[in-house]
Scaffold this motif. Structure first.
Motif, PDB file in Angstrom:
ATOM      1  N   HIS A 238       0.852  -1.194   0.000  1.00  0.00           N
ATOM      2  CA  HIS A 238       0.000   0.000   0.000  1.00  0.00           C
ATOM      3  C   HIS A 238       0.892   1.250   0.000  1.00  0.00           C
ATOM      4  CE1 HIS A 238      -2.836   3.056   1.302  1.00  0.00           C
ATOM      5  NE2 HIS A 238      -3.802   2.218   0.953  1.00  0.00           N
ATOM      6  N   PRO A 239       0.546   2.259  -0.786  1.00  0.00           N
ATOM      7  CA  PRO A 239       1.393   3.452  -0.893  1.00  0.00           C
ATOM      8  C   PRO A 239       1.527   4.271   0.390  1.00  0.00           C
ATOM      9  CG  PRO A 239      -0.620   3.709  -2.191  1.00  0.00           C
ATOM     10  CD  PRO A 239      -0.599   2.294  -1.699  1.00  0.00           C
ATOM     11  N   ALA A 240       0.674   4.067   1.384  1.00  0.00           N
ATOM     12  CA  ALA A 240       0.778   4.812   2.641  1.00  0.00           C
ATOM     13  C   ALA A 240       1.828   4.234   3.582  1.00  0.00           C
ATOM     14  CB  ALA A 240      -0.570   4.837   3.352  1.00  0.00           C
ATOM     15  N   LEU A 241       2.362   3.067   3.280  1.00  0.00           N
ATOM     16  CA  LEU A 241       3.245   2.394   4.227  1.00  0.00           C
ATOM     17  C   LEU A 241       4.716   2.813   4.177  1.00  0.00           C
ATOM     18  CD1 LEU A 241       1.695  -1.172   4.048  1.00  0.00           C
ATOM     19  CD2 LEU A 241       1.359   0.566   5.801  1.00  0.00           C
ATOM     20  N   PRO A 242       5.286   3.074   3.008  1.00  0.00           N
ATOM     21  CA  PRO A 242       6.705   3.472   3.020  1.00  0.00           C
ATOM     22  C   PRO A 242       6.910   4.715   3.888  1.00  0.00           C
ATOM     23  CG  PRO A 242       6.036   2.958   0.796  1.00  0.00           C
ATOM     24  CD  PRO A 242       4.775   2.968   1.648  1.00  0.00           C
ATOM     25  N   GLY A 243       7.910   4.657   4.719  1.00  0.00           N
ATOM     26  CA  GLY A 243       8.193   5.773   5.612  1.00  0.00           C
ATOM     27  C   GLY A 243       7.452   5.686   6.935  1.00  0.00           C
ATOM     28  N   HIS A 244       6.456   4.812   7.017  1.00  0.00           N
ATOM     29  CA  HIS A 244       5.739   4.639   8.277  1.00  0.00           C
ATOM     30  C   HIS A 244       6.397   3.495   9.037  1.00  0.00           C
ATOM     31  CE1 HIS A 244       2.353   6.266  10.464  1.00  0.00           C
ATOM     32  NE2 HIS A 244       2.053   5.062  10.872  1.00  0.00           N
ATOM     33  N   PHE A 245       7.562   3.789   9.544  1.00  0.00           N
ATOM     34  CA  PHE A 245       8.421   2.881  10.292  1.00  0.00           C
ATOM     35  C   PHE A 245       9.078   1.844   9.378  1.00  0.00           C
ATOM     36  CE2 PHE A 245       4.963   4.170  13.229  1.00  0.00           C
ATOM     37  CZ  PHE A 245       5.694   5.118  13.911  1.00  0.00           C
ATOM     38  N   PRO A 246      10.023   2.296   8.554  1.00  0.00           N
ATOM     39  CA  PRO A 246      10.748   1.387   7.649  1.00  0.00           C
ATOM     40  C   PRO A 246      11.331   0.185   8.400  1.00  0.00           C
ATOM     41  CG  PRO A 246      11.335   3.659   7.200  1.00  0.00           C
ATOM     42  CD  PRO A 246      10.503   3.660   8.452  1.00  0.00           C
ATOM     43  N   GLY A 247      11.157  -0.972   7.813  1.00  0.00           N
ATOM     44  CA  GLY A 247      11.653  -2.206   8.415  1.00  0.00           C
ATOM     45  C   GLY A 247      10.702  -2.804   9.441  1.00  0.00           C
ATOM     46  N   ASN A 248       9.741  -2.035   9.890  1.00  0.00           N
ATOM     47  CA  ASN A 248       8.761  -2.498  10.866  1.00  0.00           C
ATOM     48  C   ASN A 248       7.439  -1.756  10.611  1.00  0.00           C
ATOM     49  OD1 ASN A 248       7.672  -3.854  13.040  1.00  0.00           O
ATOM     50  ND2 ASN A 248       8.520  -2.470  14.569  1.00  0.00           N
ATOM     51  N   PRO A 249       6.849  -1.961   9.417  1.00  0.00           N
ATOM     52  CA  PRO A 249       5.702  -1.129   9.024  1.00  0.00           C
ATOM     53  C   PRO A 249       4.449  -1.365   9.856  1.00  0.00           C
ATOM     54  CG  PRO A 249       6.019  -2.903   7.454  1.00  0.00           C
ATOM     55  CD  PRO A 249       7.169  -2.955   8.411  1.00  0.00           C
ATOM     56  N   LEU A 250       3.753  -0.252  10.105  1.00  0.00           N
ATOM     57  CA  LEU A 250       2.454  -0.252  10.772  1.00  0.00           C
ATOM     58  C   LEU A 250       1.468   0.467   9.871  1.00  0.00           C
ATOM     59  CD1 LEU A 250       3.469   0.841  14.374  1.00  0.00           C
ATOM     60  CD2 LEU A 250       3.024  -1.474  13.565  1.00  0.00           C
TER      61      LEU A 250
END
Length: 93
Positions: A9-21
């Motif tokens: 999903h495009p909202a996930l990158p940058g939302h805790f890289p390596g441990n996405p929420l």
């Protein structure tokens, strides 16, 4: 109403890289979409909201609703299994 957020999903990158929420705003967007699917009028806003657990990409979530007032105020809960992820109230017009 069930949903799952795909890992790409495009909202996930940058939302805790390596441990996405899954961002809370995306969870609330799914609540709003579920209300529209039930035939509710336009969303006026969320009068209350509380996030108590996390949702990770690919996990299943369930939205439960209870009408509070003439189908214009809705109490909701978002669950991952038996765990409440979010709860609150939504107001529709």
């Amino acid at each position: 109403d069930r949903f799952r957020v795909a890992p790409d999903h495009p909202a996930l990158p940058g939302h805790f890289p390596g441990n996405p929420l899954v961002p809370g705003v995306l969870v609330l967007d799914r609540v709003a979409a579920a209300l529209r699917a039930r035939g509710a009028a336009a969303l006026a806003g969320f009068s209350q909201g509380k996030f108590t657990a996390t949702l990770r990409p690919g996990e299943d979530a369930l939205i439960e609703f209870n009408a509070i007032e003439l189908d214009t105020r809705w109490r909701f809960r978002v669950l991952r299994g038996d765990v409440v992820i979010a709860s609150g109230e939504a107001q529709t017009q």
